[in-house]
Enzyme design. Structure first.
Site, PDB file in Angstrom:
ATOM      1  CE1 TYR A 177      -3.690   2.646   0.636  1.00 42.59           C
ATOM      2  CE2 TYR A 177      -2.233   3.371   2.192  1.00 42.59           C
ATOM      3  CZ  TYR A 177      -3.430   3.582   1.447  1.00 42.59           C
ATOM      4  OH  TYR A 177      -4.000   4.545   1.762  1.00 42.59           O
ATOM      5  CE  LYS A 181      -3.233   5.281  -1.971  1.00 42.54           C
ATOM      6  NZ  LYS A 181      -4.310   5.571  -3.108  1.00 42.54           N
TER       7      LYS A 181
END
Length: 254
Positions: A177, A181
């Site tokens: 994750y 980003k």
């Protein structure tokens, strides 16, 4: 048949709940037509119906950002129905483990990561954004003030997450994750640099720790509070920034 080209049209991916839905509500409140992108058509239709009941001009679009054929089909529908697109908010995203809070992120530790999870997360959070932007670009180019907002995270900041004494020191290392980003932030800059000459402003935003499904509703901000910075960047004036990374209080470090 195309509706009036004077009507501003905004598409938000992953908009049937959470930050995406709150963003749609706020943009609709500004008078925009909002397109509710959702993988699950029924959930998208339900969200759009609820927004219409509140007075919004809202339409559901079945949109799986990981399926290029579906994305192209959505772009064709938008062209036939509206002829253009003014705002694109790339909000759809997954955490991989289902959680991003420190206590539930052990399965994303780099030393034990499942590469299939990494691929799945990047497929949605990075490659999906490329797929959607590229499909919608011809429609954005027809807008007098096109804006693209990529929903990122404070966790995507290398500066913030590398500080052992900083506010994110308790966040467990992640190979899925968090890097997705960071990659999204880098991608934002590259699109902004390419499209700057065309007047298309492209920015990344970090909504903050918002109460959503991804953190088991432990966030201290409401979706509406998180959406505020998204909306601000989606409605920038011609002299607004591009290639930036912003939180509620202003620019964030890369």
């Amino acid at each position: 048949m195309n509706e009036s080209t004077t009507q501003q049209v905004a598409m938000i991916t992953g908009a049937n709940k959470g930050i995406g839905r709150a963003t749609a509500e706020q943009l609709a409140g500004l008078g925009m037509t909002v397109l509710i992108g959702a993988r699950d058509r029924q959930r998208g239709e339900k969200a759009a119906a609820e927004l219409r009941a509140a007075g919004a001009d809202a339409h559901a679009v079945a949109l799986d950002v990981t399926d290029p054929a579906v994305v192209r089909g959505t772009a064709k529908w938008v062209e036939e129905r509206f002829g253009h697109l003014d705002v694109l908010v790339n909000n759809a995203g997954i955490t991989g483990s289902g959680q991003v809070s420190p206590q539930d992120a052990h399965d994303q530790l780099p030393s034990g990561i499942d590469l299939d999870m990494v691929r799945a997360v990047f497929e949605t959070n990075v490659f999906g954004v490329i797929t959607v932007i590229n499909a919608m670009l011809p429609l954005l180019r027809r807008s007098p003030a096109p804006r693209v907002v990529n929903v990122s995270s404070h966790a995507g900041s290398l500066t913030l997450t590398s500080d052992p004494d900083g506010p994110f020191a308790a966040l467990l290392p992640s190979a899925a994750y968090t890097p997705s980003k960071t990659a999204l932030n880098a991608l934002t800059v590259q699109y902004a640099n390419e499209l700057r000459k065309d007047g298309i402003l492209v920015n990344a935003v970090a909504p903050g720790y918002v109460d959503t499904d991804s953190n088991n509703h432990t966030g201290h901000l409401t979706p509406a509070q998180g959406a505020a910075v998204v909306v601000r960047l989606a409605t920038l004036g011609a002299d607004g920034p591009t290639a930036g990374f912003f939180g509620a209080d202003g620019p964030l470090p890369w």
